[in-house]
Scaffold this motif. Sequence first.
Motif, short mmCIF file in Angstrom:
data_model
loop_
_atom_site.label_atom_id
_atom_site.label_comp_id
_atom_site.label_asym_id
_atom_site.label_seq_id
_atom_site.Cartn_x
_atom_site.Cartn_y
_atom_site.Cartn_z
N THR A 1 -5.98 9.84 -4.25
CA THR A 1 -5.66 8.63 -3.49
C THR A 1 -5.42 8.95 -2.03
O THR A 1 -5.06 10.08 -1.68
CB THR A 1 -4.40 7.96 -4.07
OG1 THR A 1 -4.08 6.78 -3.32
CG2 THR A 1 -3.19 8.88 -4.04
N THR A 2 -5.62 7.93 -1.19
CA THR A 2 -5.06 8.01 0.15
C THR A 2 -3.55 8.03 0.03
O THR A 2 -2.99 7.63 -0.99
CB THR A 2 -5.51 6.82 1.00
OG1 THR A 2 -5.04 5.60 0.38
CG2 THR A 2 -7.03 6.75 1.09
N ARG A 3 -2.87 8.48 1.10
CA ARG A 3 -1.43 8.58 1.07
C ARG A 3 -0.83 7.75 2.20
O ARG A 3 -1.51 7.38 3.16
CB ARG A 3 -0.98 10.04 1.24
CG ARG A 3 -1.51 11.03 0.21
CD ARG A 3 -0.79 10.92 -1.11
NE ARG A 3 0.64 11.05 -1.00
CZ ARG A 3 1.32 12.21 -0.91
NH1 ARG A 3 0.66 13.36 -0.91
NH2 ARG A 3 2.64 12.22 -0.84
N HIS B 1 -8.16 -2.18 -9.37
CA HIS B 1 -8.32 -2.08 -7.92
C HIS B 1 -8.45 -3.45 -7.29
O HIS B 1 -7.86 -3.72 -6.24
CB HIS B 1 -9.55 -1.22 -7.60
CG HIS B 1 -9.74 -0.96 -6.14
ND1 HIS B 1 -10.35 -1.88 -5.30
CD2 HIS B 1 -9.41 0.10 -5.37
CE1 HIS B 1 -10.38 -1.38 -4.08
NE2 HIS B 1 -9.82 -0.18 -4.09
N TYR C 1 -5.91 -0.44 -0.80
CA TYR C 1 -5.06 -1.13 -1.76
C TYR C 1 -4.79 -2.55 -1.28
O TYR C 1 -3.79 -2.83 -0.62
CB TYR C 1 -3.74 -0.37 -1.93
CG TYR C 1 -3.89 0.97 -2.60
CD1 TYR C 1 -3.85 1.08 -3.98
CD2 TYR C 1 -4.06 2.14 -1.85
CE1 TYR C 1 -3.98 2.31 -4.61
CE2 TYR C 1 -4.19 3.38 -2.47
CZ TYR C 1 -4.14 3.46 -3.85
OH TYR C 1 -4.27 4.68 -4.48
N HIS D 1 -0.29 8.80 -6.28
CA HIS D 1 -0.22 10.24 -6.05
C HIS D 1 0.72 10.90 -7.06
O HIS D 1 0.39 11.95 -7.64
CB HIS D 1 0.26 10.52 -4.62
CG HIS D 1 0.52 11.96 -4.35
ND1 HIS D 1 -0.50 12.90 -4.24
CD2 HIS D 1 1.68 12.65 -4.19
CE1 HIS D 1 0.02 14.09 -4.01
NE2 HIS D 1 1.34 13.97 -3.98
N SER E 1 0.14 3.48 -3.26
CA SER E 1 -0.56 4.74 -3.02
C SER E 1 0.32 5.93 -3.33
O SER E 1 -0.13 6.93 -3.91
CB SER E 1 -1.09 4.80 -1.59
OG SER E 1 -0.04 4.79 -0.64
N ARG F 1 -1.97 5.88 7.36
CA ARG F 1 -2.64 6.29 6.12
C ARG F 1 -3.27 7.66 6.31
O ARG F 1 -3.88 7.95 7.34
CB ARG F 1 -3.70 5.27 5.74
CG ARG F 1 -4.45 5.61 4.46
CD ARG F 1 -5.26 4.44 3.95
NE ARG F 1 -6.36 4.10 4.84
CZ ARG F 1 -7.10 2.99 4.68
NH1 ARG F 1 -6.84 2.14 3.70
NH2 ARG F 1 -8.10 2.74 5.51
N GLU G 1 0.82 -1.20 0.00
CA GLU G 1 0.00 0.00 0.00
C GLU G 1 0.86 1.26 0.00
O GLU G 1 0.52 2.24 -0.66
CB GLU G 1 -0.96 0.01 1.19
CG GLU G 1 -1.84 1.24 1.21
CD GLU G 1 -3.07 1.11 2.08
OE1 GLU G 1 -3.67 2.17 2.37
OE2 GLU G 1 -3.46 -0.01 2.44
N GLU H 1 -11.37 9.52 -3.69
CA GLU H 1 -10.00 9.04 -3.60
C GLU H 1 -9.96 7.52 -3.75
O GLU H 1 -10.89 6.83 -3.34
CB GLU H 1 -9.40 9.40 -2.23
CG GLU H 1 -9.22 10.87 -1.98
CD GLU H 1 -8.79 11.15 -0.55
OE1 GLU H 1 -7.74 11.78 -0.37
OE2 GLU H 1 -9.51 10.76 0.39
N THR H 2 -8.87 7.01 -4.31
CA THR H 2 -8.63 5.58 -4.30
C THR H 2 -8.33 5.16 -2.87
O THR H 2 -7.49 5.77 -2.20
CB THR H 2 -7.43 5.22 -5.19
OG1 THR H 2 -7.56 5.88 -6.44
CG2 THR H 2 -7.35 3.72 -5.40
#
Length: 457
Positions: A143-145, A235, A252, A137, A133, A169, A129, A248-249
């Motif tokens: 997306t989440t980071r 995904h 993961y 970005h 992620s 996250r 992830e 946002e995605t």
Amino acid sequence: MQNAPITVSRYADLPGRMWSHTAPTPVAAPRLLAANDALAAELGLPPGWLRGDEALQILAGNLVPEGTLPIAQAYAGHQFGGWSPQLGDGRAVLLGEAAGRDIVLKGAGRTPWSRGGDGRAWLGPVLREYLVSEAMHALGIPTTRALAAVATGETVLRERPLPGAVLTRVARSHVRVGTYEYLASRNDTDGLAALTDHVIARLHPQAGDAWGLLDAVIDAQARLIAGWMGLGFIHGVMNTDNMAVSGETIDYGPCAFMDAYHPDTVFSSIDRFGRYAYAAQPTVAVWNLAQFASALLPLMGGEAGIPRATEMVNSFPARFGDAWLGVFRAKLGLVTPDPGDADLIQTLLGTMAAQGADFTLTFRGLTDGTARAGFADPAPFDAWAARWSDRREADPVNPAVIPRNHHVEAAIAAAVDGDLSFFDALLAAVTRPFQDDPVFAAPPRPGEEVTATFCGT
């Protein structure tokens, strides 16, 4: 803690039936594996704080920041089309917010929604992830980071004993379609109204009301999934609890990027019937958005709102189509729209599928002139390229590097053995995706292909 400005989550202002006060479970011997200093700066964290002992204890779950209220969120969801009335954060704790964004510890121990699980994560999914992620970005996809990854010094039991880890996250929000489904399935109209006010104020201030929110989420998802399609991203587990209303995605799990292009490509080991295959993702989005609209109906006139809500959900294909054309026009260097663009794009994709051409390298090859070499029989490509040359108006924009499955798995395997050097090198490459890299841009050689991915829970 006095230095790191992490405050109580605004989600905790919502009714308590939507969350549970849940502190993370401490771990034995935390050790920092990766730290995202650039993201820390965006969040207003002090320089160097992320690499200090206080941060390590917080990010491992051993220390709760002063003045915060860690919580686990409740939600439901449709998983592979089947209804699950109660899911929730089974291994995630929302510590609070920094710079208006959620700070979540994933793998932080049991919560009221762990459903018999241990609430922990092992090292592999945490590093996957983190890599994917941050790559997303860098590629410009919402997306989440990943803020940090921490080893716990403890063993997690899955098919075999594995090293434990916690991912920090960061997201604009963790509200999901499944959050709405949780409340709607309990006829909690007051909760739906409170949640909608929260989401509008925080994420979609232009929405105004539930109708405007539905419209905003449909639009955000159309643009998001068009972005996925433009990268060959799958995904892998597009359940309604994995669709964020922020656009946002998120989550993961068994995600992957295609090597050889084919629209029916599936990687997830649990997707046995291709429900979430690459080409199916826009269709699944419509299904998920229909569940979102259904959950919002109590705020949109009940049954009387069904025709209008249906019409709005059915607008997704057109919105997605426009976004998809925009993405692929940029990949081909087309500036001025033309009625023949969709056919031009589909002809190239069909040629790629017929010959198993690499998705990323084919489009990158349009940028540097090497695309033809990826076709065993170049004649169909040559015919297409003649059409394309008449339309091309600008340099195509395509990445050279994606987190290819075989590289991700190699990084995880080395990390399990205590060597993070390959992970660090891969992370550096995927966060500079438009720079050529002779190692990490290369597709897998015969025998290196990774054709199945796993949720990792």
